[in-house]
Motif scaffolding. Structure first.
Motif, mmCIF file in Angstrom:
data_model
loop_
_atom_site.group_PDB
_atom_site.id
_atom_site.type_symbol
_atom_site.label_atom_id
_atom_site.label_comp_id
_atom_site.label_asym_id
_atom_site.label_seq_id
_atom_site.Cartn_x
_atom_site.Cartn_y
_atom_site.Cartn_z
ATOM 1 N N SER A 78 67.190 67.761 46.024
ATOM 2 C CA SER A 78 67.132 68.966 45.193
ATOM 3 C C SER A 78 65.797 69.650 45.434
ATOM 4 O O SER A 78 64.849 69.048 45.945
ATOM 5 C CB SER A 78 67.382 68.663 43.714
ATOM 6 N N ALA A 79 65.748 70.940 45.083
ATOM 7 C CA ALA A 79 64.593 71.771 45.450
ATOM 8 C C ALA A 79 63.504 71.686 44.395
ATOM 9 O O ALA A 79 63.748 71.946 43.217
ATOM 10 C CB ALA A 79 65.045 73.215 45.639
ATOM 11 N N TYR A 80 62.313 71.318 44.842
ATOM 12 C CA TYR A 80 61.158 71.224 43.946
ATOM 13 C C TYR A 80 60.067 72.184 44.404
ATOM 14 O O TYR A 80 59.886 72.396 45.611
ATOM 15 C CB TYR A 80 60.529 69.841 43.994
ATOM 16 N N ASP A 81 59.282 72.687 43.439
ATOM 17 C CA ASP A 81 57.978 73.254 43.781
ATOM 18 C C ASP A 81 56.994 72.113 43.623
ATOM 19 O O ASP A 81 56.877 71.542 42.531
ATOM 20 C CB ASP A 81 57.596 74.390 42.826
ATOM 21 N N VAL A 82 56.325 71.762 44.711
ATOM 22 C CA VAL A 82 55.400 70.633 44.652
ATOM 23 C C VAL A 82 54.004 71.184 44.379
ATOM 24 O O VAL A 82 53.461 71.959 45.178
ATOM 25 C CB VAL A 82 55.425 69.830 45.973
ATOM 26 N N VAL A 83 53.457 70.819 43.228
ATOM 27 C CA VAL A 83 52.190 71.405 42.783
ATOM 28 C C VAL A 83 51.221 70.312 42.353
ATOM 29 O O VAL A 83 51.620 69.185 42.068
ATOM 30 C CB VAL A 83 52.408 72.389 41.601
ATOM 31 N N GLY A 84 49.936 70.688 42.294
ATOM 32 C CA GLY A 84 48.916 69.783 41.776
ATOM 33 C C GLY A 84 48.547 70.173 40.362
ATOM 34 O O GLY A 84 49.029 71.185 39.838
ATOM 35 N N PRO A 85 47.664 69.390 39.736
ATOM 36 C CA PRO A 85 47.303 69.656 38.342
ATOM 37 C C PRO A 85 46.171 70.664 38.145
ATOM 38 O O PRO A 85 45.781 70.910 37.000
ATOM 39 C CB PRO A 85 46.857 68.278 37.828
ATOM 40 N N VAL A 86 45.622 71.233 39.243
ATOM 41 C CA VAL A 86 44.491 72.156 39.104
ATOM 42 C C VAL A 86 44.931 73.488 38.492
ATOM 43 O O VAL A 86 46.068 73.937 38.703
ATOM 44 C CB VAL A 86 43.811 72.360 40.490
ATOM 45 N N CYS A 87 44.006 74.091 37.743
ATOM 46 C CA CYS A 87 44.358 75.283 36.955
ATOM 47 C C CYS A 87 44.387 76.561 37.782
ATOM 48 O O CYS A 87 43.614 77.495 37.532
ATOM 49 C CB CYS A 87 43.371 75.430 35.810
ATOM 50 N N GLU A 88 45.201 76.581 38.805
ATOM 51 C CA GLU A 88 45.386 77.794 39.599
ATOM 52 C C GLU A 88 46.809 77.788 40.130
ATOM 53 O O GLU A 88 47.304 76.740 40.563
ATOM 54 C CB GLU A 88 44.449 77.803 40.817
ATOM 55 N N ARG A 123 60.127 75.431 46.555
ATOM 56 C CA ARG A 123 61.558 75.150 46.785
ATOM 57 C C ARG A 123 61.776 74.192 47.958
ATOM 58 O O ARG A 123 62.509 74.491 48.905
ATOM 59 C CB ARG A 123 62.331 76.430 47.038
ATOM 60 N N ARG A 124 61.099 73.066 47.908
ATOM 61 C CA ARG A 124 61.209 72.082 48.983
ATOM 62 C C ARG A 124 62.259 71.040 48.609
ATOM 63 O O ARG A 124 62.227 70.504 47.509
ATOM 64 C CB ARG A 124 59.843 71.420 49.191
#
Ligand code: LLP
Length: 420
Positions: free
Chosen positions: A335-345, A353-354
Motif C-alpha cells: 500500500s502507498a505510504y508517504d515516508v516521513v521523519g519526525p522533524v518539524c518541516e 506515495r511509495r
C-alpha cells in the motif's frame, strides 16, 4: 550490484542480518558493505590497468576513516576539498603523493598545510587563487604542482544544484581563456604547471556530456603543449551516476565510462586521474530506520520513521529518489505510504506515495543507496544526535562512528560569564 540481499525473508549486509545490528546499536544507523566498496574500486582499476592511472576517491561523498582506509588499502588516492578532508585522508593512510586538492577557493592556511605535506596536485580555479598559491609556496621555499580546473561550458544534464560545468557556474576557468592563464602561471615563482583538470557535475546518467567535455579538453591540451607547457596529468573529475531507482535508471557502467575515457584521452600519454565519490560508496550504504507510528491523514497514510532530513538530506535538498524497502519482507499486499521523519518541516519527507508492504510500529525499513552524501551531510538539527555508522565485512561488523550522547551535543555550547 551491491551486497544488501534478502536471505530467509530479511535483509543481510553481506553475512550479517540488519536486525542483529539494529538490536545492538539501536536505530537509525548507516550501514556500509566493504565488499561492495571493493568491487566498485576494482571495476575502475581493472579498466585502466596498464595505463598510468590514479583513482583519487572524492572524500566528500563519505569521509569516515574506516571507508577511506578500506579504499587506501586497495591503493586509492584522494580528492580533497578542505584541510579537514586532507587531514582525514592522511590519517587514514593515503600518501600525500596520491592526494589532489580541489575546491573553488583554498585559504592561505590550507595551501600552506598542503604544501607542507607535499601533495600531488592543486587544482586551481581562478587567477586570484593562482597568485595566492604562488605567494604562499614561494614564501615557504616550495614549488606547488598545479592543474587548472577548466570549465568546458557543457551541460551535464543533472540536478541544477550539482551541475558544475556550465559557464554560469562558479567553478573553474572558462575553457576559452585557459591559454592565457597557463601562460601567466608559467611565469610565476613557486608554481609548476603539470596538468589539466575538470569536473562537470555529479550523478550524470549519460556519457554524452562527459564525451563533449573531454573532447574540448583534448583540443586544449594540444594547444597548451603547442604553447610549450608540459601537460603530463589529466584529472577528469568524478560524476558518474548510480541507479537510485533500479527500475527506471540505467546509468552507464564504470566499464563503459572507462572505455570511453581511454578512447577519447588515451592517446595523450597523460597520467589519468579520476575522482569518483558516489560511484564507489553510494550503493555501498543503507540507512536503517524504525517505524515510530503510522498516521492516517485525511488524504495520505504517513509512515513516520525515526530517521529524518537531518540524517539524510538528499530527498529534501535535491528531490532525490531513494529506494525504501522493508527489512523483513512480509510478502503481504502493498500500500502507498508517504515516508516521513519526525522533524518539524514538510520537507522532511523521504518518499511520497511509495508502495510498501504492511508495516507497523517497531518494524525496520532500509533506505537504499545512502552511502554517498548521507552521513557527511547530516546535522544535529532539532537537537537530534548524529547517527552511528557501521561497517560490515563478511560476517563481521564494527561501529565506525558511535552515536554521540545528548551531553556531547549540548556540551558544545558554552555559557557566557554574564549568564552563568
Ligand atoms: N570531484 C570534484 C571536484 C567534485 O566537486 C565532486 C563532487 C566529485 C569529484 C565527486 O563527484 P561524484 O563522483 O560523487 O559525483 N551532495 C550532492 C553531490 C555533490 C557533489 C559535489 N562534488 C548529492 O547528494 O547528490
Amino acid at each position: 550490484m551491491d551486497h544488501f540481499d534478502y536471505q530467509q525473508g530479511e535483509i543481510y549486509v553481506e553475512g550479517v542480518p540488519v536486525t542483529a545490528i539494529a538490536e545492538q546499536v539501536g536505530t537509525p544507523f548507516y550501514c556500509y558493505s566493504t565488499e561492495t566498496l571493493v568491487r566498485h574500486y576494482n571495476v575502475f582499476s581493472d579498466v585502466f590497468r596498464g595505463h598510468d592511472f590514479l583513482l583519487c576517491y572524492a572524500l566528500k561523498a563519505n569521509s569516515n576513516q574506516a571507508i577511506i582506509k578500506s579504499l587506501a588499502n586497495l591503493g586509492s588516492g584522494a580528492d580533497v576539498v578542505s584541510e579537514g578532508e586532507l587531514r582525514r585522508a592522511l590519517k587514514a593512510g593515503i600518501a600525500a603523493e596520491k592526494i589532489v586538492y580541489s575546491g573553488v577557493a583554498k585559504t592561505q592556511e590550507e595551501m600552506a598545510f598542503a604544501l607542507e605535506k607535499g601533495i600531488l596536485q592543486f587544482n586551481i580555479e581562478s587567477e586570484p587563487e593562482l597568485h595566492q598559491l604562488s605567494r604562499v609556496a614561494d614564501g615557504m621555499g616550495k614549488v606547488a604542482a598545479i592543474a587548472f580546473r577548466i570549465n568546458p561550458d557543457v551541460d551535464a544534464r543533472t540536478h541544477a544544484k550539482i551541475s558544475t560545468g556550465k559557464s554560469e557556474n562558479k567553478f573553474g576557468i572558462p575553457w576559452t581563456s585557459a591559454r592565457a592563464i597557463y601562460a601567466k602561471a608559467a611565469a610565476l615563482p613557486g608554481i609548476r604547471v603539470q596538468g589539466v583538470d575538470l569536473h562537470i557535475g555529479s550523478q550524470l546518467t549519460d556519457l554524452a556530456p562527459f564525451e563533449e567535455a573531454f573532447g574540448r579538453i583534448v583540443t586544449l591540451i594540444e594547444e597548451l603543449r603547442a604553447d610549450g607547457h608540459e601537460i603530463s596529468v589529466l584529472d577528469l573529475g568524478g560524476g558518474l551516476g548510480i541507479p537510485y531507482d533500479q527500475a527506471a535508471e540505467k546509468p552507464p557502467l564504470p566499464l563503459e565510462y572507462g572505455e570511453m575515457v581511454k578512447r577519447i584521452v588515451g592517446h595523450l600519454g597523460c597520467k589519468i586521474i579520476i575522482e569518483p565519490g558516489r560511484l564507489l560508496v553510494g550503493n555501498a550504504g543503507i540507512l536503517v530506520s524504525k517505524v515510530i507510528f503510522l498516521k492516517y491523514g485525511e488524504k495520505r497514510k504517513f509512515l513516520i520513521i525515526d530517521a529524518a532530513m537531518n540524517d539524510l538530506i538528499r530527498p529534501s535538498m535535491y528531490e532525490a529518489y531513494h529506494e525504501i524497502v522493508a527489512v523483513k519482507d512480509t510478502g503481504g499486499p502493498l500500500s502507498a505510504y508517504d515516508v516521513v521523519g519526525p522533524v518539524c518541516e514538510t520537507g522532511d519527507t523521504f518518499a511520497v506515495r511509495r508502495d510498501l508492504p504492511g508495516l507497523e510500529t517497531g518494524d525496520l525499513v532500509a533506505i537504499r543507496s545512502a552511502g554517498a552524501y548521507g552521513a557527511v551531510m547530516s546535522s544535529t538539527y532539532n537537537t537530534r544526535r548524529l547517527i552511528p555508522e557501521i561497517l560490515v565485512k563478511g560476517t563481521e561488523y564494527a561501529i565506525v562512528r558511535p552515536r554521540p550522547s545528548y551531553d556531547d551535543i549540548i556540551g558544545l555550547d558554552k555559557m557566557p560569564k554574564w549568564l552563568d
